[in-house]
Each structure stands twice: as C-alpha cells, then as structure tokens.
Scaffold this motif. Structure first.
Motif, PDB file in Angstrom:
ATOM      1  N   ASN A 283      53.244  36.933  20.752  1.00 33.55           N
ATOM      2  CA  ASN A 283      52.894  36.869  22.168  1.00 33.55           C
ATOM      3  C   ASN A 283      51.944  37.994  22.569  1.00 33.55           C
ATOM      4  OD1 ASN A 283      54.361  34.539  22.618  1.00 33.55           O
ATOM      5  ND2 ASN A 283      56.198  35.636  23.248  1.00 33.55           N
ATOM      6  N   LYS A 284      52.161  39.181  22.024  1.00 31.58           N
ATOM      7  CA  LYS A 284      51.235  40.287  22.291  1.00 31.58           C
ATOM      8  C   LYS A 284      49.839  39.948  21.807  1.00 31.58           C
ATOM      9  CE  LYS A 284      54.588  43.976  21.615  1.00 31.58           C
ATOM     10  NZ  LYS A 284      54.899  45.149  20.779  1.00 31.58           N
ATOM     11  N   ALA A 285      49.767  39.385  20.604  1.00 32.23           N
ATOM     12  CA  ALA A 285      48.466  39.021  20.040  1.00 32.23           C
ATOM     13  C   ALA A 285      47.770  37.974  20.911  1.00 32.23           C
ATOM     14  CB  ALA A 285      48.635  38.512  18.614  1.00 32.23           C
ATOM     15  N   LYS A 286      48.539  37.027  21.405  1.00 32.86           N
ATOM     16  CA  LYS A 286      47.977  35.980  22.260  1.00 32.86           C
ATOM     17  C   LYS A 286      47.440  36.570  23.563  1.00 32.86           C
ATOM     18  CE  LYS A 286      50.161  32.091  22.285  1.00 32.86           C
ATOM     19  NZ  LYS A 286      51.072  30.962  22.537  1.00 32.86           N
ATOM     20  N   VAL A 287      48.202  37.450  24.190  1.00 30.22           N
ATOM     21  CA  VAL A 287      47.759  38.099  25.434  1.00 30.22           C
ATOM     22  C   VAL A 287      46.495  38.912  25.177  1.00 30.22           C
ATOM     23  CG1 VAL A 287      48.355  39.880  27.140  1.00 30.22           C
ATOM     24  CG2 VAL A 287      50.039  38.135  26.522  1.00 30.22           C
ATOM     25  N   ALA A 288      46.481  39.678  24.093  1.00 30.49           N
ATOM     26  CA  ALA A 288      45.315  40.500  23.760  1.00 30.49           C
ATOM     27  C   ALA A 288      44.092  39.626  23.495  1.00 30.49           C
ATOM     28  CB  ALA A 288      45.614  41.385  22.553  1.00 30.49           C
ATOM     29  N   TYR A 289      44.272  38.542  22.760  1.00 36.25           N
ATOM     30  CA  TYR A 289      43.168  37.633  22.462  1.00 36.25           C
ATOM     31  C   TYR A 289      42.543  37.117  23.761  1.00 36.25           C
ATOM     32  CZ  TYR A 289      40.549  33.642  20.714  1.00 36.25           C
ATOM     33  OH  TYR A 289      39.547  32.747  20.431  1.00 36.25           O
ATOM     34  N   HIS A 290      43.380  36.624  24.648  1.00 41.18           N
ATOM     35  CA  HIS A 290      42.874  36.058  25.901  1.00 41.18           C
ATOM     36  C   HIS A 290      42.231  37.122  26.791  1.00 41.18           C
ATOM     37  CE1 HIS A 290      44.040  31.972  25.146  1.00 41.18           C
ATOM     38  NE2 HIS A 290      45.279  32.354  24.841  1.00 41.18           N
ATOM     39  N   ALA A 291      42.756  38.337  26.768  1.00 42.68           N
ATOM     40  CA  ALA A 291      42.140  39.426  27.535  1.00 42.68           C
ATOM     41  C   ALA A 291      40.743  39.731  26.996  1.00 42.68           C
ATOM     42  CB  ALA A 291      43.018  40.677  27.480  1.00 42.68           C
ATOM     43  N   LEU A 292      40.595  39.752  25.679  1.00 37.44           N
ATOM     44  CA  LEU A 292      39.281  39.986  25.068  1.00 37.44           C
ATOM     45  C   LEU A 292      38.321  38.847  25.397  1.00 37.44           C
ATOM     46  CD1 LEU A 292      40.548  41.273  21.621  1.00 37.44           C
ATOM     47  CD2 LEU A 292      39.318  42.643  23.324  1.00 37.44           C
ATOM     48  N   ALA A 293      38.809  37.622  25.306  1.00 35.83           N
ATOM     49  CA  ALA A 293      37.971  36.460  25.612  1.00 35.83           C
ATOM     50  C   ALA A 293      37.543  36.460  27.072  1.00 35.83           C
ATOM     51  CB  ALA A 293      38.718  35.172  25.269  1.00 35.83           C
ATOM     52  N   ASN A 294      38.434  36.904  27.951  1.00 37.37           N
ATOM     53  CA  ASN A 294      38.134  36.950  29.376  1.00 37.37           C
ATOM     54  C   ASN A 294      36.977  37.893  29.689  1.00 37.37           C
ATOM     55  OD1 ASN A 294      38.872  38.248  32.291  1.00 37.37           O
ATOM     56  ND2 ASN A 294      39.412  36.079  32.176  1.00 37.37           N
ATOM     57  N   LYS A 295      36.810  38.898  28.866  1.00 37.34           N
ATOM     58  CA  LYS A 295      35.699  39.853  29.044  1.00 37.34           C
ATOM     59  C   LYS A 295      34.528  39.518  28.127  1.00 37.34           C
ATOM     60  CE  LYS A 295      37.367  42.286  32.325  1.00 37.34           C
ATOM     61  NZ  LYS A 295      36.731  42.283  33.628  1.00 37.34           N
ATOM     62  N   LYS A 296      34.480  38.264  27.683  1.00 37.79           N
ATOM     63  CA  LYS A 296      33.370  37.743  26.879  1.00 37.79           C
ATOM     64  C   LYS A 296      33.228  38.436  25.527  1.00 37.79           C
ATOM     65  CE  LYS A 296      31.729  35.261  30.464  1.00 37.79           C
ATOM     66  NZ  LYS A 296      32.783  34.448  30.925  1.00 37.79           N
ATOM     67  N   GLY A 297      34.352  38.785  24.905  1.00 40.64           N
ATOM     68  CA  GLY A 297      34.324  39.361  23.567  1.00 40.64           C
ATOM     69  C   GLY A 297      33.732  38.378  22.575  1.00 40.64           C
TER      70      GLY A 297
END
Length: 115
Positions: free
Chosen positions: A5-19
C-alpha cells in the motif's frame, strides 16, 4: 499500512507530479534492505523536489513518516527511506548515469496494478 500500500501511494504521488518512467522493483527476495524500490525521474531540480514533497505529504496522510531523506538540496538524486520501501527520484541525466534498474535487475518488475 502494508509495504504494498505504501508503494502504491508513493507511485501515485509521483505520477501526480508528472514523474517520468516510474518503476517499482520488488527486492524482498534478493535483499534485506526493503521490500520495494521505486525509481522515478523528473526534468529539473524543482520537479524532482516537488515529487519528493508530494510523496512525503501523501504518506504522512496515513501517518507514515520518512526515516531519512538524502540529496534533497541538490535535487539530482533524492533518496527517501521509508523502511520497507525506498524511493529514488532522479534528474533524467543522473538516472541514466547511475542506472539502478541495471544494478537491481535481479529484482522483480512490478506494475502498480499488481500491488
């Protein structure tokens, strides 16, 4: 919160900032360092720092605190240690230079949908 779940949250946070080119590598079977490495890159120092800030904000919402952050000031390679997940946010050039995907190629590539 589980490491998945942590990995999923981190992934989406990075994607949200156009990583760019966000990769999740499962390393639990080959290392005791963590369960997952997450690797992403940004186009400039400001974007790399914004990505790190957003990951930290999103995980803090679930009361998950970062253990250590390295490289924030330079913005070339920010390492965020959350214990069971470790996040590497690079500038594009530094990501190519350090090539962590090659170093950790024995790990398992994971799609965010699999988490």
């Amino acid at each position: 919160m589980t490491s998945k779940n942590k990995a999923k949250v981190a992934y989406h946070a990075l994607a949200n900032k156009k990583g760019d080119d966000i990769k999740i590598i499962g390393i639990s079977k080959i290392s005791v360092l963590a369960d997952y490495f997450i690797i992403a890159s940004g186009n400039n120092k400001n974007q790399v720092q914004a990505m790190a800030d957003h990951v930290q904000e999103e995980l803090q919402k679930s009361e998950i605190e970062v253990r250590q952050i390295e490289g924030y000031q330079s913005g070339n390679w920010i390492l965020m240690d959350y214990g069971d997940i470790i996040i590497h946010i690079f500038s594009s050039d530094d990501r190519l230079f350090y090539d962590l995907e090659r170093i950790w190629r024995d790990g398992t590539g994971i799609c965010v949908e699999e988490l």
